[in-house]
Write an enzyme that holds these catalytic residues in place. Structure first.
Site, PDB file in Angstrom:
ATOM      1  N   ASP A  93      -5.419  14.400   7.641  1.00  0.00           N
ATOM      2  CA  ASP A  93      -4.181  14.166   8.390  1.00  0.00           C
ATOM      3  C   ASP A  93      -3.847  12.672   8.364  1.00  0.00           C
ATOM      4  O   ASP A  93      -4.380  11.945   7.518  1.00  0.00           O
ATOM      5  CB  ASP A  93      -4.245  14.783   9.793  1.00  0.00           C
ATOM      6  CG  ASP A  93      -5.240  14.082  10.699  1.00  0.00           C
ATOM      7  OD1 ASP A  93      -5.731  12.988  10.336  1.00  0.00           O
ATOM      8  OD2 ASP A  93      -5.543  14.627  11.784  1.00  0.00           O
ATOM      9  N   ASP A 147     -10.340   9.496   8.056  1.00  0.00           N
ATOM     10  CA  ASP A 147     -11.488  10.404   8.171  1.00  0.00           C
ATOM     11  C   ASP A 147     -11.316  11.349   9.358  1.00  0.00           C
ATOM     12  O   ASP A 147     -12.210  11.519  10.206  1.00  0.00           O
ATOM     13  CB  ASP A 147     -12.806   9.608   8.283  1.00  0.00           C
ATOM     14  CG  ASP A 147     -13.096   8.830   7.009  1.00  0.00           C
ATOM     15  OD1 ASP A 147     -12.775   9.326   5.922  1.00  0.00           O
ATOM     16  OD2 ASP A 147     -13.632   7.713   7.104  1.00  0.00           O
ATOM     17  N   HIS A 151     -16.777  13.548   3.657  1.00  0.00           N
ATOM     18  CA  HIS A 151     -17.195  12.337   4.371  1.00  0.00           C
ATOM     19  C   HIS A 151     -18.657  12.457   4.801  1.00  0.00           C
ATOM     20  O   HIS A 151     -19.052  13.475   5.379  1.00  0.00           O
ATOM     21  CB  HIS A 151     -16.305  12.113   5.598  1.00  0.00           C
ATOM     22  CG  HIS A 151     -16.632  10.840   6.301  1.00  0.00           C
ATOM     23  ND1 HIS A 151     -16.237   9.596   5.822  1.00  0.00           N
ATOM     24  CD2 HIS A 151     -17.362  10.592   7.411  1.00  0.00           C
ATOM     25  CE1 HIS A 151     -16.705   8.658   6.627  1.00  0.00           C
ATOM     26  NE2 HIS A 151     -17.391   9.233   7.599  1.00  0.00           N
ATOM     27  N   ARG A 178      -9.957   4.519  -0.249  1.00  0.00           N
ATOM     28  CA  ARG A 178      -8.647   3.978   0.127  1.00  0.00           C
ATOM     29  C   ARG A 178      -8.024   4.866   1.186  1.00  0.00           C
ATOM     30  O   ARG A 178      -8.246   6.080   1.199  1.00  0.00           O
ATOM     31  CB  ARG A 178      -7.693   3.973  -1.067  1.00  0.00           C
ATOM     32  CG  ARG A 178      -8.096   3.084  -2.177  1.00  0.00           C
ATOM     33  CD  ARG A 178      -7.673   1.654  -1.927  1.00  0.00           C
ATOM     34  NE  ARG A 178      -8.229   0.802  -2.981  1.00  0.00           N
ATOM     35  CZ  ARG A 178      -8.094  -0.509  -2.997  1.00  0.00           C
ATOM     36  NH1 ARG A 178      -7.433  -1.120  -2.049  1.00  0.00           N
ATOM     37  NH2 ARG A 178      -8.621  -1.210  -3.972  1.00  0.00           N
ATOM     38  N   ASN A 234     -10.969  16.063   2.259  1.00  0.00           N
ATOM     39  CA  ASN A 234     -11.797  14.867   2.121  1.00  0.00           C
ATOM     40  C   ASN A 234     -13.249  15.222   2.436  1.00  0.00           C
ATOM     41  O   ASN A 234     -13.529  16.047   3.305  1.00  0.00           O
ATOM     42  CB  ASN A 234     -11.316  13.793   3.105  1.00  0.00           C
ATOM     43  CG  ASN A 234     -12.114  12.501   3.005  1.00  0.00           C
ATOM     44  OD1 ASN A 234     -12.396  12.019   1.907  1.00  0.00           O
ATOM     45  ND2 ASN A 234     -12.489  11.936   4.144  1.00  0.00           N
ATOM     46  N   ARG A 275       0.839  -1.200   0.000  1.00  0.00           N
ATOM     47  CA  ARG A 275       0.000   0.000   0.000  1.00  0.00           C
ATOM     48  C   ARG A 275       0.875   1.253   0.000  1.00  0.00           C
ATOM     49  O   ARG A 275       0.571   2.247  -0.647  1.00  0.00           O
ATOM     50  CB  ARG A 275      -0.919  -0.013   1.231  1.00  0.00           C
ATOM     51  CG  ARG A 275      -1.883   1.142   1.292  1.00  0.00           C
ATOM     52  CD  ARG A 275      -2.680   1.114   2.589  1.00  0.00           C
ATOM     53  NE  ARG A 275      -1.888   1.455   3.749  1.00  0.00           N
ATOM     54  CZ  ARG A 275      -1.975   2.620   4.415  1.00  0.00           C
ATOM     55  NH1 ARG A 275      -2.837   3.521   4.037  1.00  0.00           N
ATOM     56  NH2 ARG A 275      -1.215   2.856   5.453  1.00  0.00           N
TER      57      ARG A 275
HETATM   58  C1  GAR Z   1     -20.003  10.692  -0.844  1.00  0.00           C
HETATM   59  O1  GAR Z   1     -21.175  10.623  -0.081  1.00  0.00           O
HETATM   60  C2  GAR Z   1     -18.803  10.835   0.055  1.00  0.00           C
HETATM   61  O2  GAR Z   1     -19.062  11.604   1.196  1.00  0.00           O
HETATM   62  C3  GAR Z   1     -18.542   9.401   0.422  1.00  0.00           C
HETATM   63  O3  GAR Z   1     -18.725   8.690  -0.773  1.00  0.00           O
HETATM   64  C4  GAR Z   1     -19.739   9.359  -1.536  1.00  0.00           C
HETATM   65  C5  GAR Z   1     -19.238   9.535  -2.957  1.00  0.00           C
HETATM   66  O4  GAR Z   1     -20.279   9.839  -3.810  1.00  0.00           O
HETATM   67  N1  GAR Z   1     -17.235   9.226   0.958  1.00  0.00           N
HETATM   68  C6  GAR Z   1     -16.931   8.311   1.877  1.00  0.00           C
HETATM   69  O5  GAR Z   1     -17.714   7.516   2.330  1.00  0.00           O
HETATM   70  C7  GAR Z   1     -15.475   8.332   2.326  1.00  0.00           C
HETATM   71  N2  GAR Z   1     -15.294   7.675   3.556  1.00  0.00           N
HETATM   72  P1  GAR Z   1     -20.002  10.208  -5.352  1.00  0.00           P
HETATM   73  O6  GAR Z   1     -19.052   9.147  -5.907  1.00  0.00           O
HETATM   74  O7  GAR Z   1     -21.339  10.115  -6.006  1.00  0.00           O
HETATM   75  O8  GAR Z   1     -19.419  11.577  -5.388  1.00  0.00           O
END
Ligand code: GAR
Length: 209
Positions: A141, A145, A109, A91, A107, A65
């Site tokens: 960081d 998340d 979330h 990832r 990011n 990774r």
């Molecule tokens: C979003 O809701 C984002 O917050 C989440 O994935 C989705 C992507 O949607 N991210 C996570 O869960 C990261 N831990 P999209 O591909 O339609 O933009």
């Protein structure tokens, strides 16, 4: 020309599409210069259809990774990004990657962090029975998340919600939030200083100074 944005994706890419449109229409002072994924996905197909440069770099092509993270870092650095946006990128990035883009890596979330980090934030919020969840945009960081919060907005859980309906309403909110966060950062209205998000000195839209 505005700030150079690279977006990291793994899934459907609805936030990528909204960001790409906002750049094209001048709604935010940026150019989406590349869409980067860890796997072939709908987001990459959509980016190709919008004539945006794409890169797919799978961890399976590397022996670890960390090796993958470093290769990803080096490929992304060639795009000379002012802002690297992780939006649905599933990832964990190694510290070598995070450190390279420390004050310009954000990011998105789908929860009110620090509640419900991880890959199943919406499912976990429903399982916990919370009445309010939401979304967070934060600097990245070394923890998952986690990092200084730029924006956070609530979404009320409704009677009968399932993961799909609740995530749908969160995504509706996220598309606006992500644009707002990118604008704030590209215009340098917020900055990361000593590990905290602080008000910055506004720059003229498109200025990289
Ligand atoms: C979003 O809701 C984002 O917050 C989440 O994935 C989705 C992507 O949607 N991210 C996570 O869960 C990261 N831990 P999209 O591909 O339609 O933009």
């Amino acid at each position: 020309m505005g700030g150079r944005i690279v977006i990291l994706v793994s899934g459907s890419g609805s936030n990528m599409v909204s960001l790409a449109r906002a750049c094209k229409t001048g709604q935010i002072p940026g150019d989406l210069v590349a869409v980067v994924a860890d796997r072939p996905c709908a987001a990459i197909e959509k980016a190709t259809g919008m004539n945006i440069e794409t890169l797919v770099l799978s961890p399976s092509e590397f022996s670890s990774r960390d090796e993958w993270s470093v290769a990803l870092r080096d490929r992304i650095a060639t795009f000379e990004p002012d802002l690297v946006v992780s939006a649905g990128f599933m990832r964990i990035l190694a510290p070598e990657f995070v450190d390279a883009f420390a004050d310009r890596l954000i990011n998105l979330h789908p929860s009110l962090l620090p509640a419900f980090p991880g890959a199943h934030a919406v499912r976990d919020a429903l399982a916990a029975g919370v009445k309010i969840t939401g979304s967070t945009v934060h600097f990245v960081d070394h923890l998952v998340d986690h990092g200084p919060i730029i924006l956070q907005e609530p979404v009320r859980v409704q009677e009968g919600d399932d993961e799909s309906t609740l995530h749908g309403r969160i995504k509706d909110l996220e598309r606006t939030m992500l644009l707002r966060a990118c604008r704030l950062l590209l215009e340098k209205r917020v900055q990361l200083r000593d590990g905290r998000v602080v008000a910055g000195h506004a720059a003229a839209p498109g200025s990289r100074g």
